[in-house]
Write an enzyme that holds these catalytic residues in place. Structure first.
Site, PDB file in Angstrom:
ATOM      1  N   LYS A  22       0.839  -1.209   0.000  1.00 24.82           N
ATOM      2  CA  LYS A  22       0.000   0.000   0.000  1.00 24.82           C
ATOM      3  C   LYS A  22       0.865   1.247   0.000  1.00 24.82           C
ATOM      4  CE  LYS A  22      -1.759   1.693   3.965  1.00 24.82           C
ATOM      5  NZ  LYS A  22      -1.546   3.139   4.150  1.00 24.82           N
ATOM      6  N   ASN A  23       1.886   1.262   0.859  1.00 28.53           N
ATOM      7  CA  ASN A  23       2.675   2.485   1.024  1.00 28.53           C
ATOM      8  C   ASN A  23       3.602   2.767  -0.157  1.00 28.53           C
ATOM      9  OD1 ASN A  23       1.413   2.934   3.407  1.00 28.53           O
ATOM     10  ND2 ASN A  23       3.199   2.578   4.727  1.00 28.53           N
ATOM     11  N   ARG A 102      -4.290  10.614   4.615  1.00 27.05           N
ATOM     12  CA  ARG A 102      -3.190  11.544   4.772  1.00 27.05           C
ATOM     13  C   ARG A 102      -2.245  11.585   3.562  1.00 27.05           C
ATOM     14  NH1 ARG A 102       0.127  14.101   8.407  1.00 27.05           N
ATOM     15  NH2 ARG A 102       2.238  13.794   7.668  1.00 27.05           N
ATOM     16  N   CYS A 126      -4.731   8.566   9.812  1.00 25.41           N
ATOM     17  CA  CYS A 126      -4.686   7.804  11.062  1.00 25.41           C
ATOM     18  C   CYS A 126      -4.478   8.724  12.258  1.00 25.41           C
ATOM     19  CB  CYS A 126      -3.519   6.830  11.044  1.00 25.41           C
ATOM     20  SG  CYS A 126      -3.888   5.261  10.284  1.00 25.41           S
ATOM     21  N   ARG A 131       1.387  14.339  13.550  1.00 27.98           N
ATOM     22  CA  ARG A 131       1.721  14.169  12.135  1.00 27.98           C
ATOM     23  C   ARG A 131       1.656  15.466  11.322  1.00 27.98           C
ATOM     24  NH1 ARG A 131      -0.447   8.444   9.935  1.00 27.98           N
ATOM     25  NH2 ARG A 131       1.461   8.578   8.769  1.00 27.98           N
ATOM     26  N   PRO A 132       2.548  16.393  11.599  1.00 26.89           N
ATOM     27  CA  PRO A 132       2.535  17.655  10.852  1.00 26.89           C
ATOM     28  C   PRO A 132       3.081  17.494   9.427  1.00 26.89           C
ATOM     29  CG  PRO A 132       4.387  17.593  12.371  1.00 26.89           C
ATOM     30  CD  PRO A 132       3.623  16.331  12.580  1.00 26.89           C
ATOM     31  N   ASP A 316       5.284   0.598  11.832  1.00 26.47           N
ATOM     32  CA  ASP A 316       4.049  -0.012  11.337  1.00 26.47           C
ATOM     33  C   ASP A 316       3.893  -1.471  11.757  1.00 26.47           C
ATOM     34  OD1 ASP A 316       3.244   2.318  10.198  1.00 26.47           O
ATOM     35  OD2 ASP A 316       3.712   1.760   8.129  1.00 26.47           O
ATOM     36  N   ARG A 408      -8.523  -0.654   4.889  1.00 30.36           N
ATOM     37  CA  ARG A 408      -7.642   0.364   4.294  1.00 30.36           C
ATOM     38  C   ARG A 408      -6.295  -0.236   3.920  1.00 30.36           C
ATOM     39  NH1 ARG A 408      -6.259   4.605   8.109  1.00 30.36           N
ATOM     40  NH2 ARG A 408      -4.867   4.967   6.378  1.00 30.36           N
TER      41      ARG A 408
HETATM   42  C1  UD1 Z   1       4.675   6.909   6.266  1.00 31.86           C
HETATM   43  C2  UD1 Z   1       3.807   5.680   6.151  1.00 31.86           C
HETATM   44  C3  UD1 Z   1       3.379   5.200   7.525  1.00 31.86           C
HETATM   45  C4  UD1 Z   1       4.600   4.959   8.397  1.00 31.86           C
HETATM   46  C5  UD1 Z   1       5.511   6.183   8.406  1.00 31.86           C
HETATM   47  C6  UD1 Z   1       6.828   5.938   9.125  1.00 31.86           C
HETATM   48  C7  UD1 Z   1       2.653   5.883   4.037  1.00 31.86           C
HETATM   49  C8  UD1 Z   1       1.375   6.109   3.306  1.00 31.86           C
HETATM   50  N1  UD1 Z   1       2.622   6.024   5.369  1.00 31.86           N
HETATM   51  O1  UD1 Z   1       3.920   7.923   6.877  1.00 31.86           O
HETATM   52  O2  UD1 Z   1       2.641   3.989   7.367  1.00 31.86           O
HETATM   53  O3  UD1 Z   1       4.190   4.692   9.723  1.00 31.86           O
HETATM   54  O4  UD1 Z   1       5.835   6.582   7.060  1.00 31.86           O
HETATM   55  O5  UD1 Z   1       7.504   4.861   8.569  1.00 31.86           O
HETATM   56  O6  UD1 Z   1       3.663   5.585   3.439  1.00 31.86           O
HETATM   57  N2  UD1 Z   1       7.061  14.613  10.597  1.00 31.86           N
HETATM   58  C9  UD1 Z   1       7.194  15.945  10.920  1.00 31.86           C
HETATM   59  N3  UD1 Z   1       6.966  16.871   9.955  1.00 31.86           N
HETATM   60  C10 UD1 Z   1       6.630  16.530   8.687  1.00 31.86           C
HETATM   61  C11 UD1 Z   1       6.517  15.163   8.352  1.00 31.86           C
HETATM   62  C12 UD1 Z   1       6.739  14.224   9.331  1.00 31.86           C
HETATM   63  O7  UD1 Z   1       7.492  16.289  12.057  1.00 31.86           O
HETATM   64  O8  UD1 Z   1       6.444  17.431   7.853  1.00 31.86           O
HETATM   65  C13 UD1 Z   1       7.294  13.588  11.630  1.00 31.86           C
HETATM   66  C14 UD1 Z   1       6.058  12.750  11.913  1.00 31.86           C
HETATM   67  O9  UD1 Z   1       5.186  13.382  12.814  1.00 31.86           O
HETATM   68  C15 UD1 Z   1       6.681  11.495  12.490  1.00 31.86           C
HETATM   69  C16 UD1 Z   1       7.988  11.361  11.681  1.00 31.86           C
HETATM   70  O10 UD1 Z   1       8.252  12.652  11.143  1.00 31.86           O
HETATM   71  O11 UD1 Z   1       6.994  11.693  13.840  1.00 31.86           O
HETATM   72  C17 UD1 Z   1       7.943  10.356  10.560  1.00 31.86           C
HETATM   73  O12 UD1 Z   1       6.816  10.590   9.762  1.00 31.86           O
HETATM   74  P1  UD1 Z   1       6.792  10.243   8.205  1.00 31.86           P
HETATM   75  O13 UD1 Z   1       7.930   9.348   7.891  1.00 31.86           O
HETATM   76  O14 UD1 Z   1       6.679  11.508   7.427  1.00 31.86           O
HETATM   77  O15 UD1 Z   1       5.439   9.438   8.074  1.00 31.86           O
HETATM   78  P2  UD1 Z   1       4.425   9.424   6.849  1.00 31.86           P
HETATM   79  O16 UD1 Z   1       5.147   9.687   5.583  1.00 31.86           O
HETATM   80  O17 UD1 Z   1       3.249  10.264   7.176  1.00 31.86           O
END
Ligand code: UD1
Length: 429
Positions: A22-23, A102, A126, A131-132, A316, A408
């Protein structure tokens, strides 16, 4: 709403084919916005998140076609999806759609790169921590975008196109790296992305972009160098296997006991999870494209771990591993370092009689010999499936409510488990 009923106590024996990730499928589908030509993706999992993204892309004008089954294609093969973004009719991604998933926020990068503008609602998704998207926006700014936030929407503009730039991520972000890559491939000049996420799904996107004509070096490393090109063309790409789905069934097999072989996997993509599983006492044997998990008689040993960016133990799989540890013969400490507040499953696991205490970002799991089936509620995608794992080894019946979270991210969950002898059924609303 559908529910899932599980009667625990049966060992799992058989073969489970693993679906496309999925990811990986989500960013790959989004990458179709970068070219007026057709992107053909094979092995796309049939999941509600994928269906939702088809709708979102359709709203921007992408023509989405699902190819019929060809001779020789197996039932377990995912869909072949053809995406054509010859004309982008709308550069706005509305709240009603983005709030459902998201990852759809990531459309901001290809829209901006190709059209010079995008208006995308701030995401939902989720409920795991805050998650900013600040790092995603920082990356776009480094490539010359002007960003404004207005009324819950991000307005991004690059009137004269994006320009190559240097992006240093202060923390590893998967979505940030996807965004930076999709923006940089069409920027003028060279971009460097440092502290890039090395998750295999990022590598899969990068490889597909290269097939589309992008110039990217350093794929799978933490420094990506991108030389922008004027345009991208169509391509054909197969989505890589879902390492999270594979890890989930591996833990389920260890929890229930028995002998399960996962096929269509790349064991190397979940090595850290398989290592922890072996430490817990399961016998894990990997071949090039399959993994066999056996646990007969001997109990589950406690294993402590912390989640990390790839190649560390994935966040995950944290909830699923915790479910396994609830029956360990000893105490395990599980620390979540990626997301704050990713412990919603703790309360639900307690309903089975699991003994878990939270201490900041660490869950202390005291194994108990007997879990008892209970009515439980799915809260997020991975948390939900941890309840399935607990239910498989619990005495009696478990009813899992709100299973739309499972749909999902897990294709044919009941069928895959039933095939191995589990007593699982979906009760349709
Ligand atoms: C993706 C995956 C999710 C997985 C995560 C971490 C998909 C669709 N989702 O989520 O399943 O759990 O990677 O492996 O692929 N952060 C910030 N600012 C930002 C972006 C992120 O502070 O602008 C923080 C997040 O809050 C979190 C960390 O960085 O603490 C990692 O998040 P991120 O790797 O970006 O997760 P996703 O891409 O949303």
């Amino acid at each position: 709403m559908d529910r899932i009923r599980i009667v625990g106590g049966t060992k799992l024996n058989g073969t489970i084919p693993i679906s496309g990730a999925k990811n990986a499928a989500l960013p790959l589908m989004i990458a179709s916005l970068l070219t007026p030509e057709t992107l053909v993706l094979e092995n796309v999992p049939r999941l509600s998140d994928v269906r939702m993204l088809k709708r979102i892309l359709g709203n921007h004008g992408v023509d989405v076609m699902v190819a019929g089954k060809r001779i020789g294609e197996r039932d377990e093969d995912g869909e072949t999806v053809k995406l054509n973004a010859a004309t982008i009719v709308d550069t706005t991604a509305p709240y009603e759609l983005v709030s459902q998933m998201r990852a759809s926020f990531w459309v901001i990068a290809p829209l901006l790169a190709r059209m010079g503008e995008a208006k995308v609602s701030l995401p939902g998704g989720c409920a795991i921590g805050t998650r900013p998207v600040d790092l995603l926006l920082m990356a776009l700014e480094k490539l010359g975008a002007e960003i404004e936030i207005e009324g819950g929407y991000v307005l991004a503009r690059a009137g004269n196109g994006l320009k190559g730039g240097e992006i240093d991520f202060p923390k590893v972000t998967v979505g940030g790296t996807h965004t930076a890559l999709m923006a940089a491939v069409l920027a003028q000049g060279t971009s460097v992305i440092r502290n890039a996420a090395r998750e295999p799904e990022v590598g899969d996107l990068a490889r597909c972009l290269v097939k589309m004509g992008a110039r990217i070096s350093g794929i799978d490393s933490s420094t990506l160098e991108v030389e922008g090109v004027g345009s991208l063309h169509g391509a054909h790409h197969r989505v890589l296997p879902d390492r999270i789905e594979a890890g989930t069934y591996a833990f389920a097999a260890a929890m229930a006991g028995g002998d399960v072989t996962l096929t269509d996997v790349q064991p190397i993509l979940l090595q850290s999870a398989l290592d922890r599983l072996a430490e817990s006492g399961a016998t894990v044997t990997s071949e090039t494209n399959s993994i066999r998990i056996r646990r007969n008689g001997n109990g589950i040993a406690p294993v402590s771990l912390e989640t990390e960016a790839f190649p560390g133990f994935p966040t995950d799989l944290q909830a699923q591993f915790m479910a396994l540890m609830t029956k360990a013969n000893g105490t395990a400490r599980i620390t979540e370092t990626i997301f704050e507040n990713r412990f919603m499953h703790v309360q639900e696991l307690a309903r089975f009689g699991a003994k878990i205490r939270l201490d900041g970002d660490t869950a202390i799991v005291e194994g108990t010999p007997v879990l008892k089936g209970a009515p439980v509620m799915a809260t997020d995608l991975r948390a939900s499936v941890s309840l399935v794992i607990a239910a498989l080894a619990a005495e009696g019946e478990t009813m899992i409510n709100r299973v739309y979270h499972l749909d999902r991210g897990f294709e044919q969950l009941e069928a895959k488990l039933q095939h191995c002898g589990a007593q699982v059924e979906r009760i349709r609303a």
